[in-house]
Design a protein around this motif. Sequence first.
Motif, mmCIF file in Angstrom:
data_model
loop_
_atom_site.group_PDB
_atom_site.id
_atom_site.type_symbol
_atom_site.label_atom_id
_atom_site.label_comp_id
_atom_site.label_asym_id
_atom_site.label_seq_id
_atom_site.Cartn_x
_atom_site.Cartn_y
_atom_site.Cartn_z
ATOM 1 N N SER A 23 0.834 -1.212 0.000
ATOM 2 C CA SER A 23 0.000 0.000 0.000
ATOM 3 C C SER A 23 0.866 1.259 0.000
ATOM 4 C CB SER A 23 -0.995 -0.001 1.164
ATOM 5 O OG SER A 23 -0.339 0.048 2.402
ATOM 6 N N ALA A 24 2.023 1.209 0.651
ATOM 7 C CA ALA A 24 2.930 2.365 0.654
ATOM 8 C C ALA A 24 3.582 2.572 -0.716
ATOM 9 C CB ALA A 24 4.003 2.184 1.722
ATOM 10 N N ALA A 25 3.833 1.492 -1.443
ATOM 11 C CA ALA A 25 4.524 1.576 -2.738
ATOM 12 C C ALA A 25 3.604 1.948 -3.890
ATOM 13 C CB ALA A 25 5.208 0.246 -3.045
ATOM 14 N N SER A 26 2.317 1.684 -3.751
ATOM 15 C CA SER A 26 1.396 1.902 -4.862
ATOM 16 C C SER A 26 0.944 3.354 -4.936
ATOM 17 C CB SER A 26 0.169 0.999 -4.713
ATOM 18 O OG SER A 26 -0.761 1.287 -5.729
ATOM 19 N N PRO A 27 1.256 4.058 -6.037
ATOM 20 C CA PRO A 27 0.820 5.455 -6.137
ATOM 21 C C PRO A 27 -0.697 5.612 -6.253
ATOM 22 C CG PRO A 27 1.848 4.739 -8.185
ATOM 23 C CD PRO A 27 2.012 3.620 -7.198
ATOM 24 N N ARG A 28 -1.405 4.550 -6.610
ATOM 25 C CA ARG A 28 -2.865 4.614 -6.732
ATOM 26 C C ARG A 28 -3.583 4.273 -5.433
ATOM 27 N NH1 ARG A 28 -3.766 1.689 -12.580
ATOM 28 N NH2 ARG A 28 -2.706 3.273 -13.786
ATOM 29 N N ALA A 29 -2.862 3.781 -4.449
ATOM 30 C CA ALA A 29 -3.484 3.357 -3.189
ATOM 31 C C ALA A 29 -3.989 4.564 -2.408
ATOM 32 C CB ALA A 29 -2.490 2.571 -2.345
ATOM 33 N N SER A 30 -5.069 4.349 -1.687
ATOM 34 C CA SER A 30 -5.597 5.380 -0.787
ATOM 35 C C SER A 30 -5.486 4.861 0.644
ATOM 36 C CB SER A 30 -7.056 5.685 -1.128
ATOM 37 O OG SER A 30 -7.893 4.636 -0.694
ATOM 38 N N VAL A 31 -5.700 5.754 1.585
ATOM 39 C CA VAL A 31 -5.677 5.368 2.997
ATOM 40 C C VAL A 31 -6.678 4.240 3.261
ATOM 41 C CG1 VAL A 31 -7.358 7.099 3.759
ATOM 42 C CG2 VAL A 31 -5.626 6.245 5.356
ATOM 43 N N PHE A 32 -7.740 4.166 2.448
ATOM 44 C CA PHE A 32 -8.793 3.174 2.654
ATOM 45 C C PHE A 32 -8.374 1.771 2.241
ATOM 46 C CE2 PHE A 32 -10.713 7.328 1.857
ATOM 47 C CZ PHE A 32 -11.260 7.536 3.105
ATOM 48 N N GLN A 33 -7.154 1.628 1.721
ATOM 49 C CA GLN A 33 -6.626 0.320 1.349
ATOM 50 C C GLN A 33 -5.498 -0.125 2.269
ATOM 51 O OE1 GLN A 33 -6.175 1.899 -2.749
ATOM 52 N NE2 GLN A 33 -6.813 -0.150 -3.336
ATOM 53 N N THR A 34 -5.226 0.636 3.303
ATOM 54 C CA THR A 34 -4.147 0.294 4.219
ATOM 55 C C THR A 34 -4.611 -0.729 5.245
ATOM 56 O OG1 THR A 34 -4.688 2.074 5.762
ATOM 57 C CG2 THR A 34 -3.101 2.594 3.995
ATOM 58 N N PRO A 35 -3.663 -1.507 5.762
ATOM 59 C CA PRO A 35 -4.036 -2.458 6.817
ATOM 60 C C PRO A 35 -4.643 -1.764 8.039
ATOM 61 C CG PRO A 35 -1.792 -2.868 6.056
ATOM 62 C CD PRO A 35 -2.261 -1.613 5.385
ATOM 63 N N GLN A 36 -4.123 -0.595 8.386
ATOM 64 C CA GLN A 36 -4.630 0.102 9.571
ATOM 65 C C GLN A 36 -6.108 0.454 9.407
ATOM 66 O OE1 GLN A 36 -1.966 1.003 7.762
ATOM 67 N NE2 GLN A 36 -0.216 0.902 9.132
ATOM 68 N N TRP A 37 -6.471 1.018 8.263
ATOM 69 C CA TRP A 37 -7.856 1.412 8.033
ATOM 70 C C TRP A 37 -8.772 0.193 8.013
ATOM 71 C CZ3 TRP A 37 -10.996 5.525 7.961
ATOM 72 C CH2 TRP A 37 -12.263 5.351 7.408
ATOM 73 N N LEU A 38 -8.384 -0.816 7.273
ATOM 74 C CA LEU A 38 -9.285 -1.962 7.118
ATOM 75 C C LEU A 38 -9.340 -2.840 8.363
ATOM 76 C CD1 LEU A 38 -8.728 -2.623 3.353
ATOM 77 C CD2 LEU A 38 -10.818 -1.860 4.463
ATOM 78 N N ARG A 39 -8.285 -2.862 9.171
ATOM 79 C CA ARG A 39 -8.379 -3.554 10.469
ATOM 80 C C ARG A 39 -9.403 -2.846 11.351
ATOM 81 N NH1 ARG A 39 -2.490 -3.401 11.187
ATOM 82 N NH2 ARG A 39 -1.713 -5.179 10.049
ATOM 83 N N ALA A 40 -9.334 -1.515 11.390
ATOM 84 C CA ALA A 40 -10.298 -0.749 12.204
ATOM 85 C C ALA A 40 -11.711 -0.956 11.669
ATOM 86 C CB ALA A 40 -9.924 0.732 12.192
ATOM 87 N N TRP A 41 -11.868 -0.897 10.357
ATOM 88 C CA TRP A 41 -13.188 -1.099 9.755
ATOM 89 C C TRP A 41 -13.718 -2.489 10.106
ATOM 90 C CZ3 TRP A 41 -15.294 -4.601 6.400
ATOM 91 C CH2 TRP A 41 -16.555 -4.272 5.911
ATOM 92 N N ALA A 42 -12.871 -3.511 9.940
ATOM 93 C CA ALA A 42 -13.306 -4.896 10.191
ATOM 94 C C ALA A 42 -13.633 -5.134 11.664
ATOM 95 C CB ALA A 42 -12.240 -5.873 9.723
ATOM 96 N N SER A 43 -13.002 -4.384 12.559
ATOM 97 C CA SER A 43 -13.323 -4.565 13.983
ATOM 98 C C SER A 43 -14.730 -4.063 14.295
ATOM 99 C CB SER A 43 -12.297 -3.859 14.862
ATOM 100 O OG SER A 43 -12.439 -2.460 14.794
ATOM 101 N N LEU A 44 -15.211 -3.092 13.520
ATOM 102 C CA LEU A 44 -16.562 -2.558 13.721
ATOM 103 C C LEU A 44 -17.603 -3.229 12.828
ATOM 104 C CD1 LEU A 44 -15.639 1.213 13.904
ATOM 105 C CD2 LEU A 44 -16.228 -0.301 15.807
ATOM 106 N N HIS A 45 -17.168 -3.662 11.653
ATOM 107 C CA HIS A 45 -18.063 -4.273 10.666
ATOM 108 C C HIS A 45 -17.424 -5.546 10.120
ATOM 109 C CE1 HIS A 45 -20.153 -0.414 10.599
ATOM 110 N NE2 HIS A 45 -18.981 0.152 10.452
ATOM 111 N N PRO A 46 -17.435 -6.632 10.890
ATOM 112 C CA PRO A 46 -16.788 -7.852 10.401
ATOM 113 C C PRO A 46 -17.320 -8.231 9.017
ATOM 114 C CG PRO A 46 -17.501 -8.113 12.671
ATOM 115 C CD PRO A 46 -18.073 -6.809 12.182
ATOM 116 N N PRO A 47 -16.406 -8.477 8.069
ATOM 117 C CA PRO A 47 -16.854 -8.829 6.715
ATOM 118 C C PRO A 47 -17.712 -10.092 6.722
ATOM 119 C CG PRO A 47 -14.487 -8.429 6.764
ATOM 120 C CD PRO A 47 -14.968 -8.438 8.183
ATOM 121 N N ARG A 48 -18.762 -10.062 5.920
ATOM 122 C CA ARG A 48 -19.627 -11.235 5.765
ATOM 123 C C ARG A 48 -19.087 -12.062 4.609
ATOM 124 N NH1 ARG A 48 -24.948 -8.423 4.330
ATOM 125 N NH2 ARG A 48 -23.453 -7.058 3.350
ATOM 126 N N GLY A 49 -18.811 -13.316 4.851
ATOM 127 C CA GLY A 49 -18.314 -14.159 3.777
ATOM 128 C C GLY A 49 -17.033 -13.612 3.174
#
Length: 125
Positions: A23-49
């Motif tokens: 995610s740090a190397a990709s110039p197209r990546a956004s903060v919403f694709q980082t492990p930190q963001w998605l770990r926080a998101w998944a802790s509140l909204h566990p992915p279904r399937g």
Amino acid sequence: VVGAWGSFADLVARHGDDWERLSAASPRASVFQTPQWLRAWASLHPPRGFLGLTFHDGAALSGLALLERAAPGVWRPVGVGASDYCDLLAAPGCEAAVAEAFGAYWRGRGGWLWIDLPQVAPGSV
């Protein structure tokens, strides 16, 4: 090479550091694709399937797609709704190969109707 993961926690445990570098190397990546963001998101909204696809160029992680089942036969990126942008994550120079491998994975998999890709930024993979 494509790897498929059925557990968000297992994918993070195995590929978290590589994901961080990707995610740090990709110039197209956004903060919403980082492990930190998605770990926080998944802790509140566990992915279904959950389905995590890892794409490798040799031993290196060259791409990542994190999806959840939105409805029977319908898949969408993890984080939809709470994230501004969702996309495949790909290493610089690997975007076309990752997109092709993503498509090939789904062409070879049965039991799905469509992949819903809302909130995709202009110029996305």
